[in-house]
Design a protein around this motif. Sequence first.
Motif, PDB file in Angstrom:
ATOM      1  N   ALA A  30       7.330   4.221   5.343  1.00 34.99           N
ATOM      2  CA  ALA A  30       6.540   3.072   5.779  1.00 34.99           C
ATOM      3  C   ALA A  30       5.524   2.712   4.699  1.00 34.99           C
ATOM      4  O   ALA A  30       5.033   3.589   3.973  1.00 34.99           O
ATOM      5  CB  ALA A  30       5.828   3.381   7.091  1.00 34.99           C
ATOM      6  N   ASP A  31       5.184   1.431   4.589  1.00 35.51           N
ATOM      7  CA  ASP A  31       4.254   1.026   3.541  1.00 35.51           C
ATOM      8  C   ASP A  31       2.829   1.477   3.866  1.00 35.51           C
ATOM      9  O   ASP A  31       2.487   1.744   5.026  1.00 35.51           O
ATOM     10  CB  ASP A  31       4.303  -0.481   3.315  1.00 35.51           C
ATOM     11  CG  ASP A  31       3.863  -1.278   4.530  1.00 35.51           C
ATOM     12  OD1 ASP A  31       2.663  -1.312   4.817  1.00 35.51           O
ATOM     13  OD2 ASP A  31       4.741  -1.845   5.210  1.00 35.51           O
ATOM     14  N   ALA A  32       2.002   1.562   2.819  1.00 35.15           N
ATOM     15  CA  ALA A  32       0.647   2.080   2.954  1.00 35.15           C
ATOM     16  C   ALA A  32      -0.187   1.280   3.939  1.00 35.15           C
ATOM     17  O   ALA A  32      -0.995   1.848   4.695  1.00 35.15           O
ATOM     18  CB  ALA A  32      -0.039   2.101   1.588  1.00 35.15           C
ATOM     19  N   GLN A  33      -0.013  -0.023   3.957  1.00 39.82           N
ATOM     20  CA  GLN A  33      -0.795  -0.869   4.860  1.00 39.82           C
ATOM     21  C   GLN A  33      -0.536  -0.500   6.319  1.00 39.82           C
ATOM     22  O   GLN A  33      -1.470  -0.410   7.118  1.00 39.82           O
ATOM     23  CB  GLN A  33      -0.466  -2.342   4.621  1.00 39.82           C
ATOM     24  CG  GLN A  33      -1.312  -3.298   5.447  1.00 39.82           C
ATOM     25  CD  GLN A  33      -1.018  -4.755   5.122  1.00 39.82           C
ATOM     26  OE1 GLN A  33      -0.150  -5.049   4.298  1.00 39.82           O
ATOM     27  NE2 GLN A  33      -1.734  -5.657   5.759  1.00 39.82           N
ATOM     28  N   ARG A  34       0.720  -0.238   6.622  1.00 38.80           N
ATOM     29  CA  ARG A  34       1.053   0.120   8.003  1.00 38.80           C
ATOM     30  C   ARG A  34       0.488   1.490   8.369  1.00 38.80           C
ATOM     31  O   ARG A  34      -0.052   1.678   9.459  1.00 38.80           O
ATOM     32  CB  ARG A  34       2.563   0.114   8.200  1.00 38.80           C
ATOM     33  CG  ARG A  34       2.957   0.461   9.639  1.00 38.80           C
ATOM     34  CD  ARG A  34       4.446   0.414   9.869  1.00 38.80           C
ATOM     35  NE  ARG A  34       4.769   0.788  11.236  1.00 38.80           N
ATOM     36  CZ  ARG A  34       6.001   0.934  11.685  1.00 38.80           C
ATOM     37  NH1 ARG A  34       7.030   0.726  10.880  1.00 38.80           N
ATOM     38  NH2 ARG A  34       6.221   1.283  12.946  1.00 38.80           N
ATOM     39  N   VAL A  35       0.602   2.462   7.461  1.00 40.95           N
ATOM     40  CA  VAL A  35       0.094   3.800   7.729  1.00 40.95           C
ATOM     41  C   VAL A  35      -1.411   3.758   7.942  1.00 40.95           C
ATOM     42  O   VAL A  35      -1.952   4.346   8.897  1.00 40.95           O
ATOM     43  CB  VAL A  35       0.449   4.756   6.571  1.00 40.95           C
ATOM     44  CG1 VAL A  35      -0.193   6.121   6.791  1.00 40.95           C
ATOM     45  CG2 VAL A  35       1.960   4.910   6.439  1.00 40.95           C
ATOM     46  N   ARG A  36      -2.110   3.048   7.070  1.00 37.89           N
ATOM     47  CA  ARG A  36      -3.573   3.022   7.150  1.00 37.89           C
ATOM     48  C   ARG A  36      -4.052   2.209   8.355  1.00 37.89           C
ATOM     49  O   ARG A  36      -5.074   2.537   8.965  1.00 37.89           O
ATOM     50  CB  ARG A  36      -4.154   2.487   5.843  1.00 37.89           C
ATOM     51  CG  ARG A  36      -3.973   3.488   4.718  1.00 37.89           C
ATOM     52  CD  ARG A  36      -4.778   3.164   3.485  1.00 37.89           C
ATOM     53  NE  ARG A  36      -4.871   4.355   2.649  1.00 37.89           N
ATOM     54  CZ  ARG A  36      -4.471   4.441   1.388  1.00 37.89           C
ATOM     55  NH1 ARG A  36      -3.949   3.382   0.790  1.00 37.89           N
ATOM     56  NH2 ARG A  36      -4.603   5.565   0.720  1.00 37.89           N
ATOM     57  N   LEU A  37      -3.336   1.182   8.710  1.00 38.59           N
ATOM     58  CA  LEU A  37      -3.687   0.409   9.898  1.00 38.59           C
ATOM     59  C   LEU A  37      -3.539   1.286  11.132  1.00 38.59           C
ATOM     60  O   LEU A  37      -4.417   1.289  12.023  1.00 38.59           O
ATOM     61  CB  LEU A  37      -2.803  -0.823  10.006  1.00 38.59           C
ATOM     62  CG  LEU A  37      -3.001  -1.672  11.277  1.00 38.59           C
ATOM     63  CD1 LEU A  37      -4.421  -2.206  11.345  1.00 38.59           C
ATOM     64  CD2 LEU A  37      -1.975  -2.809  11.322  1.00 38.59           C
ATOM     65  N   ASP A  38      -2.454   2.029  11.213  1.00 37.31           N
ATOM     66  CA  ASP A  38      -2.221   2.911  12.351  1.00 37.31           C
ATOM     67  C   ASP A  38      -3.333   3.958  12.445  1.00 37.31           C
ATOM     68  O   ASP A  38      -3.847   4.234  13.531  1.00 37.31           O
ATOM     69  CB  ASP A  38      -0.863   3.592  12.213  1.00 37.31           C
ATOM     70  CG  ASP A  38      -0.481   4.376  13.457  1.00 37.31           C
ATOM     71  OD1 ASP A  38       0.214   3.823  14.319  1.00 37.31           O
ATOM     72  OD2 ASP A  38      -0.907   5.547  13.565  1.00 37.31           O
ATOM     73  N   ALA A  39      -3.711   4.544  11.301  1.00 34.10           N
ATOM     74  CA  ALA A  39      -4.773   5.547  11.290  1.00 34.10           C
ATOM     75  C   ALA A  39      -6.101   4.938  11.721  1.00 34.10           C
ATOM     76  O   ALA A  39      -6.860   5.544  12.501  1.00 34.10           O
ATOM     77  CB  ALA A  39      -4.893   6.169   9.901  1.00 34.10           C
ATOM     78  N   ARG A  40      -6.393   3.749  11.217  1.00 30.52           N
ATOM     79  CA  ARG A  40      -7.663   3.093  11.549  1.00 30.52           C
ATOM     80  C   ARG A  40      -7.727   2.757  13.037  1.00 30.52           C
ATOM     81  O   ARG A  40      -8.772   2.920  13.678  1.00 30.52           O
ATOM     82  CB  ARG A  40      -7.835   1.837  10.706  1.00 30.52           C
ATOM     83  CG  ARG A  40      -9.198   1.167  10.890  1.00 30.52           C
ATOM     84  CD  ARG A  40      -9.476   0.141   9.817  1.00 30.52           C
ATOM     85  NE  ARG A  40      -8.526  -0.972   9.845  1.00 30.52           N
ATOM     86  CZ  ARG A  40      -7.593  -1.182   8.923  1.00 30.52           C
ATOM     87  NH1 ARG A  40      -7.469  -0.348   7.884  1.00 30.52           N
ATOM     88  NH2 ARG A  40      -6.786  -2.224   9.013  1.00 30.52           N
ATOM     89  N   GLN A  41      -6.629   2.286  13.603  1.00 31.73           N
ATOM     90  CA  GLN A  41      -6.608   1.965  15.027  1.00 31.73           C
ATOM     91  C   GLN A  41      -6.796   3.203  15.897  1.00 31.73           C
ATOM     92  O   GLN A  41      -7.290   3.104  17.024  1.00 31.73           O
ATOM     93  CB  GLN A  41      -5.297   1.261  15.377  1.00 31.73           C
ATOM     94  CG  GLN A  41      -5.181  -0.147  14.807  1.00 31.73           C
ATOM     95  CD  GLN A  41      -3.836  -0.786  15.072  1.00 31.73           C
ATOM     96  OE1 GLN A  41      -2.834  -0.090  15.310  1.00 31.73           O
ATOM     97  NE2 GLN A  41      -3.776  -2.111  15.012  1.00 31.73           N
ATOM     98  N   ALA A  42      -6.414   4.370  15.361  1.00 31.81           N
ATOM     99  CA  ALA A  42      -6.607   5.625  16.092  1.00 31.81           C
ATOM    100  C   ALA A  42      -7.989   6.228  15.843  1.00 31.81           C
ATOM    101  O   ALA A  42      -8.304   7.287  16.388  1.00 31.81           O
ATOM    102  CB  ALA A  42      -5.523   6.626  15.693  1.00 31.81           C
ATOM    103  N   GLY A  43      -8.797   5.548  15.013  1.00 31.46           N
ATOM    104  CA  GLY A  43     -10.144   6.038  14.739  1.00 31.46           C
ATOM    105  C   GLY A  43     -10.243   6.968  13.560  1.00 31.46           C
ATOM    106  O   GLY A  43     -11.195   7.748  13.447  1.00 31.46           O
TER     107      GLY A  43
END
Length: 369
Positions: A307-320
């Motif tokens: 998965a691209d970095a934007q998706r990974v980091r967005l998922d992490a950010r949404q989880a706090g």
Amino acid sequence: MERSQIPEANILDSFRAQIAAATAQRSPLRIRGGGSKDWYGQSLEGELLDTRPYAGIVEYDPAELVITTRCGTPLAEIERKLAEHNQMLPFEPPHFDHFGSGGAATIGGCVAAGLAGPRRQFAGAIRDFVLGVTILDGKGQQLNFGGRVIKNVAGYDVARMLAGSLGTLGLILEVSIKTLPIPVAENTLKFECNASDAVRKINEWAGRPLPISATAWRGGVMAIRLSGAEAAIKAARTALGGESVDAVEATRFWEALREQTDPYFTEIPEGCGLWRVAVPSVAEPASLPGQRLMEWGCAQRWWITDADAQRVRLDARQAGGHATLFRGGDKQVGVFTPLATPLLNIHRRLKQAFDPAHIFNRGRLYPDF
């Protein structure tokens, strides 16, 4: 109490000469011990400053549970010395010697990388055990922070701040670290469960007086390590249930997680990156494609994914939380999560204060400093 011989002054003079020359030319210096973590971080730039000549245990008093050692001392040597007195580094730092350039991990690199093993969630991070440091700054000045006893810090705790700085603020010369006794007994239990159940159970157990020292989940199996007195472990086994793991097998399992020699970490498909995602322990498992592993009471989660970095980091950010591209993948996306402007400004001011010519490990954390 043990104390080593004071090293030849020409070792420190050599360090200062390299720093002075690099400052005069505004050219980067690459601080390195054994090179076991050269792969970690954004980039490697500049002339090598090898810390290994400045080695040796300066002071170790087992009764005080504190060891002071020079930066180039092999981590394995320190752990052997502590084991002779039934003590350990509580945060279980990984060596990662098999990933590096053939050299053995040093204590300076251990502190600079700030990495910890399976016990970190329950014992603490390396910064929690650093009592004091001595460094050379970008002007070649020797600075001392903290000390060799507990509760000696007044004001800004620079000693702890250096843990995880990847050598970007200065050359760590000497470090004093709090140690702990090796647990009297340990037992590992395993349970079959899915990721969501693992999150729920581990957080439930974390709120109870159980001697848990490590947790891990992958592939539908959760492992729990219990450490402490025999009676406490026996009571915990009765309360938790699960299947007891053979002691030799358990030791190999936790060591393989600590050093990332477990097949999960060594069999990364081409085109995928190994992401380390830090989130609240109660966060629900993400739906990213790829292979997952959870540690540290489910607060540290590994993903092997294309998965691209934007998706990974967005998922992490949404989880706090936030995500780091630990190994593999394309570093052009940025290894570490981009900083918000206020934090970035703090980083820049610290860099300017300690390393005004920006010579130390330039670009290792972020491309612009």
